[in-house]
Design a protein around this motif. Structure first.
Motif, PDB file in Angstrom:
ATOM      1  N   SER A 199     -81.689 -51.681 -32.678  1.00  0.00           N
ATOM      2  CA  SER A 199     -81.878 -50.336 -32.156  1.00  0.00           C
ATOM      3  C   SER A 199     -83.362 -49.994 -32.032  1.00  0.00           C
ATOM      4  CB  SER A 199     -81.195 -49.306 -33.053  1.00  0.00           C
ATOM      5  OG  SER A 199     -79.821 -49.558 -33.178  1.00  0.00           O
ATOM      6  N   LYS A 200     -83.657 -49.146 -31.062  1.00  0.00           N
ATOM      7  CA  LYS A 200     -85.011 -48.641 -30.869  1.00  0.00           C
ATOM      8  C   LYS A 200     -84.953 -47.129 -30.693  1.00  0.00           C
ATOM      9  CE  LYS A 200     -87.005 -52.753 -28.679  1.00  0.00           C
ATOM     10  NZ  LYS A 200     -87.701 -53.278 -27.481  1.00  0.00           N
ATOM     11  N   PRO A 225     -72.178 -51.337 -35.660  1.00  0.00           N
ATOM     12  CA  PRO A 225     -73.427 -51.598 -34.910  1.00  0.00           C
ATOM     13  C   PRO A 225     -73.561 -50.718 -33.670  1.00  0.00           C
ATOM     14  CG  PRO A 225     -72.369 -53.650 -35.524  1.00  0.00           C
ATOM     15  CD  PRO A 225     -71.392 -52.570 -35.853  1.00  0.00           C
ATOM     16  N   VAL A 226     -72.436 -50.487 -32.985  1.00  0.00           N
ATOM     17  CA  VAL A 226     -72.463 -49.637 -31.788  1.00  0.00           C
ATOM     18  C   VAL A 226     -72.809 -48.200 -32.178  1.00  0.00           C
ATOM     19  CG1 VAL A 226     -71.095 -48.683 -29.891  1.00  0.00           C
ATOM     20  CG2 VAL A 226     -70.832 -51.083 -30.545  1.00  0.00           C
ATOM     21  N   ALA A 227     -72.176 -47.709 -33.253  1.00  0.00           N
ATOM     22  CA  ALA A 227     -72.447 -46.342 -33.701  1.00  0.00           C
ATOM     23  C   ALA A 227     -73.907 -46.183 -34.124  1.00  0.00           C
ATOM     24  CB  ALA A 227     -71.514 -45.985 -34.859  1.00  0.00           C
ATOM     25  N   THR A 228     -74.425 -47.159 -34.848  1.00  0.00           N
ATOM     26  CA  THR A 228     -75.821 -47.114 -35.289  1.00  0.00           C
ATOM     27  C   THR A 228     -76.770 -47.139 -34.098  1.00  0.00           C
ATOM     28  OG1 THR A 228     -75.200 -48.319 -37.305  1.00  0.00           O
ATOM     29  CG2 THR A 228     -77.536 -48.214 -36.771  1.00  0.00           C
ATOM     30  N   PHE A 229     -76.473 -48.007 -33.151  1.00  0.00           N
ATOM     31  CA  PHE A 229     -77.295 -48.118 -31.949  1.00  0.00           C
ATOM     32  C   PHE A 229     -77.311 -46.806 -31.160  1.00  0.00           C
ATOM     33  CE2 PHE A 229     -77.828 -49.140 -27.446  1.00  0.00           C
ATOM     34  CZ  PHE A 229     -78.972 -49.904 -27.472  1.00  0.00           C
ATOM     35  N   LEU A 230     -76.139 -46.197 -31.013  1.00  0.00           N
ATOM     36  CA  LEU A 230     -76.042 -44.948 -30.262  1.00  0.00           C
ATOM     37  C   LEU A 230     -76.807 -43.812 -30.944  1.00  0.00           C
ATOM     38  CD1 LEU A 230     -72.336 -44.829 -29.018  1.00  0.00           C
ATOM     39  CD2 LEU A 230     -74.403 -44.904 -27.620  1.00  0.00           C
ATOM     40  N   GLY A 255     -81.550 -40.633 -29.890  1.00  0.00           N
ATOM     41  CA  GLY A 255     -82.464 -39.715 -30.550  1.00  0.00           C
ATOM     42  C   GLY A 255     -81.793 -38.726 -31.472  1.00  0.00           C
ATOM     43  N   LEU A 256     -80.492 -38.921 -31.716  1.00  0.00           N
ATOM     44  CA  LEU A 256     -79.790 -38.006 -32.605  1.00  0.00           C
ATOM     45  C   LEU A 256     -80.388 -38.044 -34.011  1.00  0.00           C
ATOM     46  CD1 LEU A 256     -77.409 -36.027 -32.796  1.00  0.00           C
ATOM     47  CD2 LEU A 256     -75.954 -37.961 -33.464  1.00  0.00           C
TER      48      LEU A 256
END
Length: 238
Positions: free
Chosen positions: A233-234, A172-177, A182-183
């Motif tokens: 995520s946004k 979840p952290v990786a997805t959020f980041l 904007g990657l």
């Protein structure tokens, strides 16, 4: 501490080296503190298997050094796991001076969430996945086979599970980041979902012991955690 904007590349490397050395020293101190409890730690880690083994069965050591090295090895890994919050603290200390106030408010909670998720993955592996997998294997053994598991093989099994689930719960952290920075856009991630789901099962195949149950228990939570990360995520533009 010097202003990070005024530091040279070599000075950044020296600071990073100092922090890595402190990480090793901290882990060493934790290891020394854990050594008196080596037998207790080993008993705790081996308890799920011991409780499921048939009456009259026991764990065995097939190598001369195993009775000493196996409990010591699990203690070393326990010290590493306990030291994880300090590792993140040093990481925060290294990157925070170069962040804006808004970025610090963003990264700080993210690091805390990463720590919580890492330990949650390990707890999930120990209390949920490990007993289910071991219970299946113990119950499926023919009556003619006496179950006597080698302690090194068992430790390899559980340690692989612990770290696999600990890191898998960081999804979840990786997805959020990835989305927030904007990657990769959220829409593109959604379009990639089928390929990512397949990759979760492939990762589960490589990170877990070679059985379909371990792989499913890792791949399915990874999928669920990915969906959670996607949900919260946004896109940067939003």
């Amino acid at each position: 501490m010097a202003n990070p904007n005024d530091m040279t590349f070599m000075e950044h490397l020296k600071e990073l080296r100092s922090r890595i050395i402190r990480m090793f020293l901290f882990t060493g101190i934790i290891l020394v503190c854990c050594l008196p409890f080596t037998n207790y730690i080993y008993s705790f880690i081996s308890a799920p298997l011991i409780e499921l083994m048939p009456a009259g069965s026991s764990m065995i050591a097939t190598e001369v050094t195993s009775p000493f090295l196996a409990p010591l090895r699990i203690t070393i890994y326990s010290a590493l796991i306990i030291s994880v919050p300090y590792f993140f603290l040093e990481l925060w200390g290294f990157i925070s001076p170069g962040l804006y106030k808004k970025e610090r408010a963003f990264v700080g909670p993210l690091i805390l969430t990463s720590i919580v998720l890492f330990y949650t993955g390990i707890v999930f592996a120990y209390f949920v996945v490990n007993p289910i997998i071991l219970g299946f294997f113990m119950s499926s053994a023919p009556d003619s086979i006496q179950v006597m598991t080698d302690i090194n093989k068992y430790l390899d099994f559980v340690l692989k599970l612990f770290f696999a689930f600990g890191f898998a719960f960081e999804i979840p952290v990786a997805t959020f980041l990835v989305i927030t920075t904007g990657l990769v856009s959220k829409d593109r991630i959604k379009n990639m979902r089928p390929y990512l789901i397949i990759s979760f099962f492939i990762i589960g195949m490589f990170l877990t012991p070679p059985d379909i149950f371990s792989q499913l228990f890792l791949a399915l939570p990874m999928w669920l955690l990915f969906e959670i990360g996607l949900l919260v995520s946004k896109d940067e533009k939003n």
